[in-house]
Scaffold this motif. Structure first.
Motif, short mmCIF file in Angstrom:
data_model
loop_
_atom_site.label_atom_id
_atom_site.label_comp_id
_atom_site.label_asym_id
_atom_site.label_seq_id
_atom_site.Cartn_x
_atom_site.Cartn_y
_atom_site.Cartn_z
N ARG A 155 5.30 -2.34 5.03
CA ARG A 155 4.69 -1.18 4.32
C ARG A 155 3.21 -1.41 4.03
O ARG A 155 2.65 -0.80 3.17
N PHE A 156 2.62 -2.33 4.73
CA PHE A 156 1.20 -2.69 4.69
C PHE A 156 0.81 -3.36 3.37
O PHE A 156 0.47 -2.71 2.38
N VAL A 157 0.85 -4.68 3.43
CA VAL A 157 0.47 -5.49 2.26
C VAL A 157 -1.04 -5.75 2.30
O VAL A 157 -1.60 -6.10 3.34
N ILE B 238 -1.85 8.10 5.77
CA ILE B 238 -2.92 7.26 5.19
C ILE B 238 -2.65 5.78 5.52
O ILE B 238 -3.57 5.05 5.90
N VAL B 239 -1.38 5.36 5.43
CA VAL B 239 -1.08 3.97 5.83
C VAL B 239 -1.42 3.79 7.31
O VAL B 239 -2.00 2.77 7.71
N GLN B 240 -1.09 4.79 8.12
CA GLN B 240 -1.40 4.66 9.55
C GLN B 240 -2.92 4.59 9.77
O GLN B 240 -3.40 3.83 10.62
N LEU C 246 0.81 -1.22 0.00
CA LEU C 246 0.00 0.00 0.00
C LEU C 246 0.85 1.28 0.00
O LEU C 246 0.59 2.21 -0.76
N TYR C 247 1.87 1.32 0.84
CA TYR C 247 2.65 2.55 0.99
C TYR C 247 3.26 2.98 -0.36
O TYR C 247 3.21 4.15 -0.74
N ARG D 173 2.31 6.49 -2.37
CA ARG D 173 3.32 7.52 -2.63
C ARG D 173 3.31 7.91 -4.10
O ARG D 173 3.42 9.08 -4.45
N GLU D 174 3.13 6.88 -4.97
CA GLU D 174 3.12 7.18 -6.40
C GLU D 174 1.85 7.95 -6.78
O GLU D 174 1.90 8.93 -7.53
N ILE D 175 0.72 7.54 -6.22
CA ILE D 175 -0.54 8.25 -6.50
C ILE D 175 -0.43 9.71 -6.06
O ILE D 175 -0.78 10.64 -6.79
#
Ligand code: HEM
Length: 415
Positions: A405-407, A250-252, A133-134, A138-140
Motif C-alpha cells: 500500500r506504498f510505505v 494518487i498512490v499510483q 500512504l494508501y 483514504r482517511e484524508i
C-alpha cells in the motif's frame, strides 16, 4: 453478415478473473479483431476494444444500461436505483444532478479542503518512522469529501466510514468473505446516508445550497418528486465512494514519481507539467478494466450482428493502451498529452462519450484536480524516503495497488 469471432472455450469467466486487464485486448489481438463473443458467468457476452468500438458502445440508440450490471456489483459497488442503471431522458435528468456539483469553484473547494487536511496530517507523518500512504489518503479523502458535501462526520466515525467506503470499491469484485464485507458496508452506509438525507428534509440539518448533500436531498426526479430516501442515499454514496477511490490514483501517481524519478524535478520546475503527468497515470495505470451495457434492439456493426438483449463489455484499459491510438503505449510518456487533440473515445479510464449525455464519469475533473494537488504537495511540500518494499502492482486485485500500500519513511516537512 458474418459470425462474431469466438473466444476459445465455453465460458471465459475464469480467464477474465485471472487476467482482468489483458483478457479482452489479448484475445482481440490473437483473433485479429476488435470484438469477440464469449460467455461470462454463463451469459452470452460480446467483448470489444478500441476507440471505434467505444463509439458504438456509447451510442444510446444501440446499447442501454438497464439490467446490464451483475447483481453482486449492484449489491456492493454501485447500489440499486442509481444513475448508472438509467437510460434516455431519466438518465440525462439525473445526470444533471451530478454535473451541477462539478463547477470549477466547487472542484477548487474540494481541492482546498483536501490540501488543508494534508497539512494537518503531515506533521504526524513527520513524527512517525513510516506511514502507509494508501491508508492515510483514504482517511484524508473521506474527511475532505464529507466536509465538502456537507455530510456530518463525527470524529469517532471517521475510521469506520473510511473502511466502509473503501470496501465498496475494493472488495466489490472479490469472492467470499471480502465480498460479504462489501455487502455489509453498503447496508450500513445506505442506512447512514438515508438518515442524513431525512435530517435535511425535516430541516434538522441544513447544509449549504451548493453542498452535494443539499443538492441530492432536494433533487426532483423527472416525475417532479423527490428521490426516495433509498435512491438519494445511493446517489450520495455515488459521490462519497469514488471521491475516496481517487486515493488509488494518487498512490499510483506517487508510484510513478518513484518509478520515473526525473519527473520529480520536472514537476518542481514547471507546474504546468502536473496535468500531463497525471493524465499519463490515468492512462497507463489500471483501474476499472471494463464497463457493461446491453443491446437495446438488434443492430449490425462492421458486418456483425449484435442480438437484442446481449451483454456487451467495453475494454477500458486496452483502449487506453491500444497501439492504434497510442505510440509506444506501454511507455510512461506524459509529454504525449502536451498537445494531443481530445477524442472522447480513445482515452477512457473513467468511461467515454459525453459527460452530460452518456454515462461518462462526472467525477473526472475531481480526479484530475485531486491528483494534481496531491502530486504537487508530494514534490514541493514534503520530502520522504521509499524504503525497500515490493512495489509491483497486484493486478489480480481490483483496483491494483502494491501489496504494501506504498510505505513512506522519514517524512520531512519543507517549510
Ligand atoms: C461513472 C471511473 C471518480 C462519480 C464512472 C465509470 C467509470 C468511472 C469507469 C463508468 C462509465 C460508464 O459506465 O460508461 C472512475 C474512476 C474514478 C472515478 C476510475 C477515480 C477514482 C469519480 C468521482 C465521482 C464519480 C470523483 C463523483 C464525485 C461517478 C458517477 C458515475 C461514474 C456518478 C455514473 C455516471 C453515469 O452513469 O452517468 N466512473 N470514477 N466518479 N462515476 Fe466515476
Amino acid at each position: 453478415m458474418s459470425d462474431i469471432p469466438s473466444a476459445k472455450g465455453f465460458d471465459s469467466t475464469l480467464s477474465l478473473l485471472r487476467n482482468p486487464y489483458g483478457f479482452i485486448p489479448d484475445t482481440c489481438r490473437a483473433l485479429d479483431t476488435d470484438l469477440f463473443a464469449t460467455r461470462i458467468l454463463l451469459q452470452k457476452t460480446i467483448c470489444m476494444t478500441g476507440a471505434a468500438a467505444a463509439e458504438v458502445f456509447y451510442s444510446e440508440d444501440k446499447l442501454v444500461r438497464e439490467g446490464s450490471m451483475p447483481g453482486r456489483i449492484q449489491k456492493t459497488l454501485l447500489g440499486e436505483g442509481g444513475v448508472q442503471g438509467l437510460d434516455g431522458e431519466a438518465h440525462r435528468h439525473r445526470k444533471q444532478m451530478f454535473m451541477s456539483l462539478m463547477g470549477t469553484e466547487r472542484i477548487a473547494a474540494l481541492q482546498g479542503i483536501s490540501l488543508h487536511m494534508l497539512d494537518n496530517y503531515a506533521p504526524d507523518w513527520a513524527a512517525a518512522d513510516k506511514i502507509v500512504l494508501y491508508g492515510e489518503l483514504r482517511e484524508i479523502l473521506t474527511r475532505a469529501v464529507c466536509a465538502w458535501a456537507g455530510v456530518p462526520l463525527p470524529e469517532a466515525e471517521a475510521k469506520t466510514r473510511t473502511a466502509q467506503l473503501t470496501a465498496l470499491f475494493q472488495d466489490a469484485g472479490a469472492v467470499g468473505l471480502k465480498h460479504w464485507r462489501a455487502r455489509l458496508s453498503r447496508h450500513s452506509l445506505e442506512r447512514w446516508a438515508e438518515r442524513i438525507i431525512g435530517q435535511v428534509r425535516d430541516g434538522s440539518l441544513q447544509p449549504q445550497k451548493e453542498n452535494a448533500l443539499h443538492v441530492i436531498a432536494t433533487w426532483s426526479d423527472l416525475n417532479g418528486e423527490l428521490l426516495t430516501p433509498k435512491v438519494a442515499a445511493v446517489e450520495l454514496l455515488n459521490v462519497l465512494r469514488p471521491t475516496v477511490a481517487v486515493s488509488v490514483f494518487i498512490v499510483q501517481a506517487v508510484h510513478a514519481l518513484h518509478q520515473y524519478p526525473h519527473w520529480v524535478q520536472k514537476l518542481k520546475d514547471d507546474e504546468s507539467r502536473l496535468e500531463p503527468f497525471v493524465q499519463e497515470v490515468r492512462r497507463l495505470y489500471p483501474f476499472f478494466p471494463a464497463v457493461a451495457a446491453r443491446v437495446k434492439s438488434a443492430f449490425e456493426w462492421r458486418g456483425y450482428r449484435f442480438p437484442e438483449g446481449c451483454r456487451v463489455l467495453l475494454d477500458l484499459y486496452g483502449t487506453n493502451t491500444d497501439p492504434r491510438s497510442w505510440d509506444a503505449p506501454q511507455e510512461f510518456r506524459p509529454e504525449r498529452f502536451r498537445d494531443r487533440a481530445k477524442n472522447p473515445y480513445d482515452f477512457i479510464p473513467q468511461g467515454g462519450g459525453d459527460h452530460h449525455l452518456d454515462h461518462r464519469c462526472p467525477g473526472e475533473w475531481i480526479a484530475i484536480s485531486q491528483m494534481k494537488a496531491f502530486c504537487g504537495y508530494f514534490v514541493n511540500s514534503i520530502d520522504y524516503d521509499v524504503p525497500d518494499q515490493d512495489l509491483e502492482l497486484d493486478t489480480k486485485e481490483l483496483p491494483p495497488l502494491p501489496k504494501t500500500r506504498f510505505v513512506m519513511s522519514d517524512v520531512r516537512l519543507k517549510n
